[in-house]
Design a protein around this motif. Structure first.
Motif, PDB file in Angstrom:
ATOM      1  N   ALA A 138      22.180  76.414  44.134  1.00 23.86           N
ATOM      2  CA  ALA A 138      20.419  75.361  44.008  1.00 23.86           C
ATOM      3  C   ALA A 138      21.101  75.376  45.807  1.00 23.86           C
ATOM      4  CB  ALA A 138      20.824  74.477  43.802  1.00 23.86           C
ATOM      5  N   ASP A 139      19.897  75.662  46.540  1.00 30.53           N
ATOM      6  CA  ASP A 139      19.670  75.538  47.970  1.00 30.53           C
ATOM      7  C   ASP A 139      20.910  75.887  48.524  1.00 30.53           C
ATOM      8  OD1 ASP A 139      17.472  73.816  47.503  1.00 30.53           O
ATOM      9  OD2 ASP A 139      18.464  71.948  46.501  1.00 30.53           O
ATOM     10  N   ASN A 172      24.141  75.751  47.885  1.00 26.64           N
ATOM     11  CA  ASN A 172      25.109  75.425  47.815  1.00 26.64           C
ATOM     12  C   ASN A 172      25.767  76.424  46.523  1.00 26.64           C
ATOM     13  OD1 ASN A 172      25.141  72.994  49.518  1.00 26.64           O
ATOM     14  ND2 ASN A 172      23.510  72.650  48.315  1.00 26.64           N
ATOM     15  N   ALA A 180      18.147  72.578  38.642  1.00 27.38           N
ATOM     16  CA  ALA A 180      19.410  73.329  38.937  1.00 27.38           C
ATOM     17  C   ALA A 180      20.372  73.061  37.899  1.00 27.38           C
ATOM     18  CB  ALA A 180      19.673  73.404  40.078  1.00 27.38           C
ATOM     19  N   ASN A 233      23.614  65.920  42.229  1.00 30.16           N
ATOM     20  CA  ASN A 233      23.785  66.532  43.536  1.00 30.16           C
ATOM     21  C   ASN A 233      23.104  67.541  43.550  1.00 30.16           C
ATOM     22  OD1 ASN A 233      25.937  65.111  43.433  1.00 30.16           O
ATOM     23  ND2 ASN A 233      27.543  66.296  42.589  1.00 30.16           N
ATOM     24  N   TYR A 234      22.458  68.392  42.426  1.00 32.66           N
ATOM     25  CA  TYR A 234      21.618  70.254  42.800  1.00 32.66           C
ATOM     26  C   TYR A 234      20.509  69.273  42.619  1.00 32.66           C
ATOM     27  CZ  TYR A 234      26.524  70.961  43.425  1.00 32.66           C
ATOM     28  OH  TYR A 234      28.252  71.626  43.844  1.00 32.66           O
TER      29      TYR A 234
END
Length: 552
Positions: A506-507, A509, A446, A441-442
């Motif tokens: 991360a980004d 998020n 991350a 997801n990340y």
């Protein structure tokens, strides 16, 4: 009187006592050399004469090295000249009476250079490791100078997750104001500051000049050219990172800087048959905050190497029954000791002889006499390099924790210790929950941040005597000596709760992560290290099946 002054005075008293003992030894040794020279003149038979000259040459060799170290430079130099004269006589096999008489006359004159005709040089104040700024007992404070707010804030948040107290500044004026209030333990500076009149490196250079003790400095930049790296070296940078910065790598370098400041004393083994000289070396190195042991019988090398585990060996070249190069080769037979640097100590000045000794398993050659400062510098630099190399080979590059094989070895060591002492030890396996989802997801960067954050949390929350290792990708192994299972559970449950409170970004998020742990204890009487590990693994599996985010 300060503690350091008291220590220096105590060290000086010990050095003075050694000097007095050496002077008393000379009072017996020098007249005996003169008498031996007279005996040599009347010695009949070339074989007996050759044997006695060999013995005298060896005594002079030892005296040449020791006298200068104790401040008697003229005596040491004259002993060296006579040693060389004996060598020349032996090598040329010149048995003429005149040559022998000159040598024996020199031995008689040597006693006249005793203490009443030469005042020992005053020993230099023993060199010590430069005193470093000591990081606070709580989280280490890191100041970040980065004009791009997004980059600086991301670095600050990530370092805080790693257990530091990081603060970000976009302007030099703001950082200066913070420096007036509280000095950090380390500084991270961006080279390019377009809105400032100085570059980051120029600012760092000016700042360090005004500090009583320089700070660990890491540099971040968009430039990867030689000139910028050279400038960074010249202002004292200990790390150089090109954007986008790999923050786990940067944090790893920070941890290495602090480890060098606060690491355990370097362990030095001195092997020399001259006890007074070995004692002097020992006192000087201990005064420089090193842990020193002495060995006078080479036959005890195996026991000493195993029990003391030295990081540097200081080895006399010329010893009776077993030479230094011979002993060095015995040490090198054991693969576990290949990393240990061996420094030869000798009054030998011949390049060919020095090279011959170095080829036989040595790493450096120091000619006696050696000044106190030179001794400390030589040993310190070798020990520092050896420890860095050892850590690089035995520790995981991402987390700085022990690798799989090394942490697994610790389980066996602690099991044996627990069985001997009767005190319980515990082993815990930890695994990050749903870690694959974090990567999916990340991203893997991350995921690396999550792994590094847990590694630092473990380091901060556990004791110095505990052993930590990265057992697999997202799996960790903890070895807790003198720790029953219930106590281990309380400690690890606290770590579990603290880890679940960390927020990762991360980004843009934000996310959180949990961990599960399984504990095994020697209280249950496991027969082997493998059985202990298997029990911890089963407990971890049970924690996972029980819903995760728990300690079983």
């Amino acid at each position: 009187m300060s503690d350091s002054s008291a220590i220096n005075e105590e060290l000086q008293r010990h050095l003075n006592k050694l000097g007095e003992d050496f002077a008393a030894r000379l009072g017996q040794e020098l007249p005996q050399l003169s008498r031996d020279g007279q005996t040599l003149l009347h010695q009949h038979g070339s074989a007996e004469r050759l044997k006695q000259v060999l013995q005298l040459r060896d005594q002079l060799h030892k005296l040449a090295g020791a006298a200068g170290t104790f401040g008697l430079a003229k005596l040491g130099q004259r002993a060296r000249e006579l040693e060389q004269q004996a060598d020349a006589w032996l090598q040329a096999l010149q048995q003429g009476q005149q040559n022998l008489e000159d040598f024996c006359a020199g031995l008689a004159q040597l006693a006249q250079l005793q203490l009443d005709s030469e005042t020992p040089d005053k020993p230099a104040t023993p060199a010590k490791k430069p005193r470093a700024v000591t990081p606070s007992a709580s989280a280490r404070r890191i100041y970040i100078l980065e004009d791009q707010a997004a980059i600086g804030e991301n670095m600050r948040l990530t370092l805080n997750n790693f257990g530091y107290h990081a603060e970000h500044f976009s302007r030099i004026a703001d950082l200066d104001a913070a420096m007036q209030g509280c000095q950090p333990d380390a500084l991270i500076v961006d080279v390019n500051l377009p809105d400032e009149q100085q570059t980051g490196l120029e600012y760092a250079a000016a700042l360090q000049k005004h500090l009583e003790h320089s700070l660990p400095l890491l540099v971040i930049t968009t430039h990867d050219d030689f000139a910028t790296q050279l400038e960074a070296v010249r202002v004292g940078a200990q790390g150089y990172f090109v954007k986008p910065v790999d923050i786990p790598q940067l944090e790893n370098r920070l941890e290495r800087c602090f480890a060098q400041q606060q690491g355990e004393p370097y362990r030095v083994l001195i092997i020399d048959d001259d006890r007074e000289l070995a004692c002097r070396y020992s006192l000087i190195l201990r005064g420089a905050n090193m842990h020193v042991e002495m060995l006078h019988d080479p036959a005890e090398i195996f026991t000493c190497m195993h029990s003391f585990n030295p990081e540097v060996v200081l080895l006399d070249v010329n010893m009776p029954n077993c030479t230094g190069p011979e002993l060095a080769q015995i040490i090198r037979f054991n693969d576990d000791w290949l990393r240990v640097p061996i420094i030869y100590l000798s009054a030998e000045t011949g390049i060919a002889q020095q090279m011959s000794a170095l080829i036989k398993a040595g790493d450096d050659f120091v000619t006696k006499p050696i000044s106190d400062n030179a001794l400390v510098t030589t040993v310190f630099s070798r020990a520092q390099r050896a420890r860095l190399l050892s850590d690089a080979l035995s520790r995981d590059s991402l987390t700085g924790l022990l690798k799989h094989a090394d942490i697994k070895d610790q389980v066996g060591i602690e099991l044996e210790r627990a069985q001997r002492s009767g005190k319980p030890a515990s082993v815990a396996m930890l695994d990050i929950d749903w870690f694959k989802k974090v990567n999916d997801n990340y991203g893997h960067a991350a995921g690396d941040n999550v792994i590094r954050a847990l590694a630092n949390l473990l380091r901060q929350r556990l004791r110095r005597i505990d052993s930590l290792g990265r057992y697999g990708g997202e799996e960790f192994l903890v070895v807790l000596p003198d720790c029953p299972a219930d106590q281990a559970r309380r400690v690890l449950d606290e770590i579990r709760q603290r880890f679940a409170e960390l927020h990762f970004i991360a980004d843009a998020n934000e996310f959180t992560v949990t961990l599960s742990a399984g504990i095994a204890s020697t209280e249950n009487g496991p027969a082997s290290a493998d059985a202990l590990l298997e029990t911890a693994d089963r407990a971890l599996y049970s924690a996972k099946n029980g819903g995760r985010n728990r300690v079983q």
